[in-house]
Scaffold this motif. Structure first.
Motif, PDB file in Angstrom:
ATOM      1  N   VAL A 310      37.328  43.565  33.548  1.00 15.30           N
ATOM      2  CA  VAL A 310      36.251  43.113  34.430  1.00 15.30           C
ATOM      3  C   VAL A 310      34.971  43.049  33.609  1.00 15.30           C
ATOM      4  N   VAL A 311      34.265  41.910  33.676  1.00 18.42           N
ATOM      5  CA  VAL A 311      33.036  41.760  32.903  1.00 18.42           C
ATOM      6  C   VAL A 311      31.786  41.657  33.777  1.00 18.42           C
ATOM      7  N   LYS A 312      31.967  41.332  35.057  1.00 20.08           N
ATOM      8  CA  LYS A 312      30.808  41.224  35.945  1.00 20.08           C
ATOM      9  C   LYS A 312      31.283  41.284  37.388  1.00 20.08           C
ATOM     10  N   GLN A 313      30.382  41.732  38.268  1.00 17.69           N
ATOM     11  CA  GLN A 313      30.715  41.828  39.681  1.00 17.69           C
ATOM     12  C   GLN A 313      30.246  40.589  40.441  1.00 17.69           C
ATOM     13  N   ASN A 314      30.960  40.270  41.512  1.00 14.70           N
ATOM     14  CA  ASN A 314      30.547  39.243  42.460  1.00 14.70           C
ATOM     15  C   ASN A 314      29.906  39.932  43.657  1.00 14.70           C
ATOM     16  N   ARG A 315      28.606  39.765  43.829  1.00 15.28           N
ATOM     17  CA  ARG A 315      27.941  40.445  44.941  1.00 15.28           C
ATOM     18  C   ARG A 315      28.515  40.017  46.284  1.00 15.28           C
ATOM     19  N   SER A 316      28.922  38.778  46.393  1.00 14.41           N
ATOM     20  CA  SER A 316      29.448  38.281  47.667  1.00 14.41           C
ATOM     21  C   SER A 316      30.926  38.632  47.859  1.00 14.41           C
ATOM     22  N   PHE A 317      31.620  38.909  46.761  1.00 15.14           N
ATOM     23  CA  PHE A 317      33.050  39.222  46.826  1.00 15.14           C
ATOM     24  C   PHE A 317      33.359  40.401  45.905  1.00 15.14           C
ATOM     25  N   PRO A 318      33.051  41.638  46.329  1.00 14.15           N
ATOM     26  CA  PRO A 318      33.241  42.792  45.447  1.00 14.15           C
ATOM     27  C   PRO A 318      34.676  43.001  44.973  1.00 14.15           C
ATOM     28  N   ASN A 319      35.641  42.430  45.707  1.00  8.29           N
ATOM     29  CA  ASN A 319      37.043  42.591  45.295  1.00  8.29           C
ATOM     30  C   ASN A 319      37.536  41.417  44.447  1.00  8.29           C
ATOM     31  N   ARG A 320      36.621  40.496  44.097  1.00  9.13           N
ATOM     32  CA  ARG A 320      36.979  39.328  43.279  1.00  9.13           C
ATOM     33  C   ARG A 320      35.995  39.210  42.115  1.00  9.13           C
ATOM     34  N   PRO A 321      36.066  40.100  41.133  1.00  7.14           N
ATOM     35  CA  PRO A 321      35.090  40.096  40.036  1.00  7.14           C
ATOM     36  C   PRO A 321      35.330  38.980  39.029  1.00  7.14           C
ATOM     37  N   LEU A 322      34.404  38.862  38.086  1.00  5.47           N
ATOM     38  CA  LEU A 322      34.603  37.988  36.942  1.00  5.47           C
ATOM     39  C   LEU A 322      35.361  38.783  35.887  1.00  5.47           C
ATOM     40  N   VAL A 323      36.365  38.169  35.272  1.00  5.84           N
ATOM     41  CA  VAL A 323      37.206  38.879  34.318  1.00  5.84           C
ATOM     42  C   VAL A 323      37.333  38.080  33.030  1.00  5.84           C
ATOM     43  N   ARG A 324      37.624  38.774  31.956  1.00 12.92           N
ATOM     44  CA  ARG A 324      37.943  38.130  30.672  1.00 12.92           C
ATOM     45  C   ARG A 324      39.351  38.561  30.299  1.00 12.92           C
ATOM     46  N   LEU A 325      40.204  37.588  30.056  1.00 14.42           N
ATOM     47  CA  LEU A 325      41.630  37.840  29.833  1.00 14.42           C
ATOM     48  C   LEU A 325      41.986  37.684  28.358  1.00 14.42           C
ATOM     49  N   PHE A 326      42.799  38.615  27.864  1.00 12.60           N
ATOM     50  CA  PHE A 326      43.156  38.636  26.445  1.00 12.60           C
ATOM     51  C   PHE A 326      44.653  38.522  26.188  1.00 12.60           C
ATOM     52  N   LEU A 341      37.267  35.258  39.699  1.00 14.07           N
ATOM     53  CA  LEU A 341      38.405  35.326  40.618  1.00 14.07           C
ATOM     54  C   LEU A 341      38.081  34.805  42.001  1.00 14.07           C
ATOM     55  N   ALA A 342      36.796  34.693  42.322  1.00 11.87           N
ATOM     56  CA  ALA A 342      36.415  34.103  43.609  1.00 11.87           C
ATOM     57  C   ALA A 342      36.814  32.627  43.670  1.00 11.87           C
ATOM     58  N   ASP A 343      36.975  32.008  42.499  1.00  9.75           N
ATOM     59  CA  ASP A 343      37.357  30.591  42.436  1.00  9.75           C
ATOM     60  C   ASP A 343      38.868  30.390  42.352  1.00  9.75           C
ATOM     61  N   TYR A 344      39.621  31.489  42.289  1.00 11.24           N
ATOM     62  CA  TYR A 344      41.083  31.411  42.148  1.00 11.24           C
ATOM     63  C   TYR A 344      41.744  32.312  43.189  1.00 11.24           C
ATOM     64  N   PRO A 345      41.728  31.899  44.453  1.00 15.35           N
ATOM     65  CA  PRO A 345      42.235  32.755  45.532  1.00 15.35           C
ATOM     66  C   PRO A 345      43.709  33.114  45.422  1.00 15.35           C
ATOM     67  N   SER A 346      44.480  32.314  44.677  1.00 11.37           N
ATOM     68  CA  SER A 346      45.912  32.614  44.548  1.00 11.37           C
ATOM     69  C   SER A 346      46.179  33.714  43.517  1.00 11.37           C
ATOM     70  N   LEU A 347      45.194  34.002  42.664  1.00 12.96           N
ATOM     71  CA  LEU A 347      45.370  35.056  41.660  1.00 12.96           C
ATOM     72  C   LEU A 347      44.924  36.388  42.235  1.00 12.96           C
ATOM     73  N   MET A 348      45.762  37.394  42.078  1.00 12.96           N
ATOM     74  CA  MET A 348      45.459  38.717  42.605  1.00 12.96           C
ATOM     75  C   MET A 348      45.478  39.754  41.487  1.00 12.96           C
ATOM     76  N   ILE A 349      44.597  40.722  41.582  1.00 10.42           N
ATOM     77  CA  ILE A 349      44.685  41.874  40.699  1.00 10.42           C
ATOM     78  C   ILE A 349      45.780  42.776  41.252  1.00 10.42           C
ATOM     79  N   VAL A 350      46.808  43.019  40.454  1.00 12.98           N
ATOM     80  CA  VAL A 350      47.958  43.794  40.938  1.00 12.98           C
ATOM     81  C   VAL A 350      47.972  45.226  40.408  1.00 12.98           C
ATOM     82  N   ALA A 351      47.141  45.496  39.386  1.00 15.58           N
ATOM     83  CA  ALA A 351      47.125  46.852  38.841  1.00 15.58           C
ATOM     84  C   ALA A 351      45.876  47.053  37.991  1.00 15.58           C
ATOM     85  N   VAL A 352      45.451  48.310  37.921  1.00 17.16           N
ATOM     86  CA  VAL A 352      44.443  48.718  36.950  1.00 17.16           C
ATOM     87  C   VAL A 352      45.190  49.113  35.694  1.00 17.16           C
ATOM     88  N   ASP A 353      44.763  48.575  34.543  1.00 20.74           N
ATOM     89  CA  ASP A 353      45.493  48.774  33.294  1.00 20.74           C
ATOM     90  C   ASP A 353      44.503  49.033  32.175  1.00 20.74           C
TER      91      ASP A 353
END
Length: 355
Positions: A310-326, A341-353
């Motif tokens: 997670v690299v930044k929070q979405n104030r309007s969608f706290p459960n859909r942050p901005l992420v950087r994937l490696f 992730l607010a722009d990709y509703p089909s993608l879900m965070i499934v685990a903290v890793d």
């Protein structure tokens, strides 16, 4: 910088944030190169995660909700208050600058560019009470700010919530730290801390009676099943209703000697599930909009197998942050991918890793 489990921190990793104990003392400074000895010692002390430098995230700024200086001052305030009470000199509490501490915390929160991102600090085993009191105050003040509280109400509420567990000083440490299940008699003794705290604060002219009621009511529940008086719904003062959510959320996400912490997203889901039961549904709506489900820097795994942070929070969608994937599964991506992730509703965070 990213959060990394101490199980995966490797020798040579560089500490991105200092490790601070409950007295505000720095155990390891930022910039220290981690050794096997340091890692082992921190794990033994109960530290599960650390902030580690990562060049792949060097363009991302992660801010704590309050500064290290303010946190240290808050720890010192609680320590001083505790000493006065233990010495029997409760009338001297005015010397502890509780009001000034809350003002500094508010100043930090108001000027934070990422108020959602990292509300609490990592901790070990050393003194749960200090960490809990400060972290609960930060969460409570965020909820108060989001509720539109005036400065007067924020100070009044903040002074109460910083001192909400002060009554535990009068409860046996043997009971407070017991690892086995409490007997009914022991639980009844712990419940008295609400009255003890209320009595300490109400006798001091520097605390309003409403500040004292935070100590009295933070274990009351919306459905009347709480303690000490079994109040329900609006019988509980609004400060008590805010403090109840902040107290439980912080307690769930904090590690104790006798139990593990749970991840912030799991604590978030539990809190939300208790709407109209343990918690005021209106306050819960504020909580849902202003508390990060996945703190900044956290490692996450997506439903498509991609992994990053997670690299930044979405104030309007706290459960859909901005992420950087490696990574895609276990394979490194050719180039990192930034997603809101607010722009990709089909993608879900499934685990903290936090690898």
């Amino acid at each position: 910088m990213r959060l990394v489990s101490t199980r995966y921190v490797v020798e040579g990793s560089v500490l991105a944030r200092p490790v601070i104990n409950s007295s505000g003392r720095i155990l390891l400074q930022a910039g220290v190169s981690m050794t096997t000895s340091y890692i082992g010692r921190l794990r033994a002390m109960g530290y599960d995660v650390l902030f580690i430098e990562d060049d792949r995230l060097e363009d991302v700024e992660f801010h704590m909700s309050i500064t290290g200086q303010t946190r240290e001052a808050a720890y010192k305030t609680i320590e001083n208050v505790s000493k006065y009470i233990e010495s029997g000199d409760e009338s001297a509490l005015k010397a502890c600058c509780v009001r000034g501490t809350i003002q500094e915390m508010l100043n930090d929160l108001l000027f934070s560019s990422d108020i959602l991102g990292n509300l609490t600090e990592i901790q070990g085993y050393d003194d749960y009470t200090f960490h809990h009191s400060v972290n609960t105050t930060i969460i409570g003040l965020v909820l108060g700010l989001a509720s539109g509280y005036s400065e007067h109400k924020l100070i009044e509420f903040g002074m109460g919530i910083l001192m909400h567990d002060i009554g535990k000083i009068k409860v046996s440490e043997e009971i407070l730290n017991k690892q086995a299940s409490l007997t009914q008699m022991e639980f009844e003794e712990i419940k008295k801390h609400s009255y003890y705290g209320f009595d300490i604060l109400r006798k001091n002219k520097d605390f309003s009676i409403l500040s004292a009621h935070v100590a009295l009511q933070h274990h009351e529940k919306w459905d009347g099943s709480g303690y000490p008086r079994g109040l329900k719904e609006n019988e509980i003062h609004e400060y008590g209703r805010l403090a109840a959510i902040a107290d439980v959320y912080e307690a769930l996400t904090s590690k104790r000697v006798y139990r593990k912490a749970i991840e912030p997203n799991e604590a978030y889901e539990y809190i939300v599930s208790q709407s109209n039961k343990h918690f005021d549904p209106k306050v819960l709506e504020v909580f849902k909009k202003h508390i990060a489900v996945y703190p900044s820097g956290s490692g996450i795994l997506l439903s498509n197998g991609q992994r990053g942070n997670v690299v930044k929070q979405n104030r309007s969608f706290p459960n859909r942050p901005l992420v950087r994937l490696f990574y895609q599964d276990e394979e490194p991506l050719t180039d990192p991918i930034d997603l809101n992730l607010a722009d990709y509703p089909s993608l879900m965070i499934v685990a903290v890793d936090n690898r």
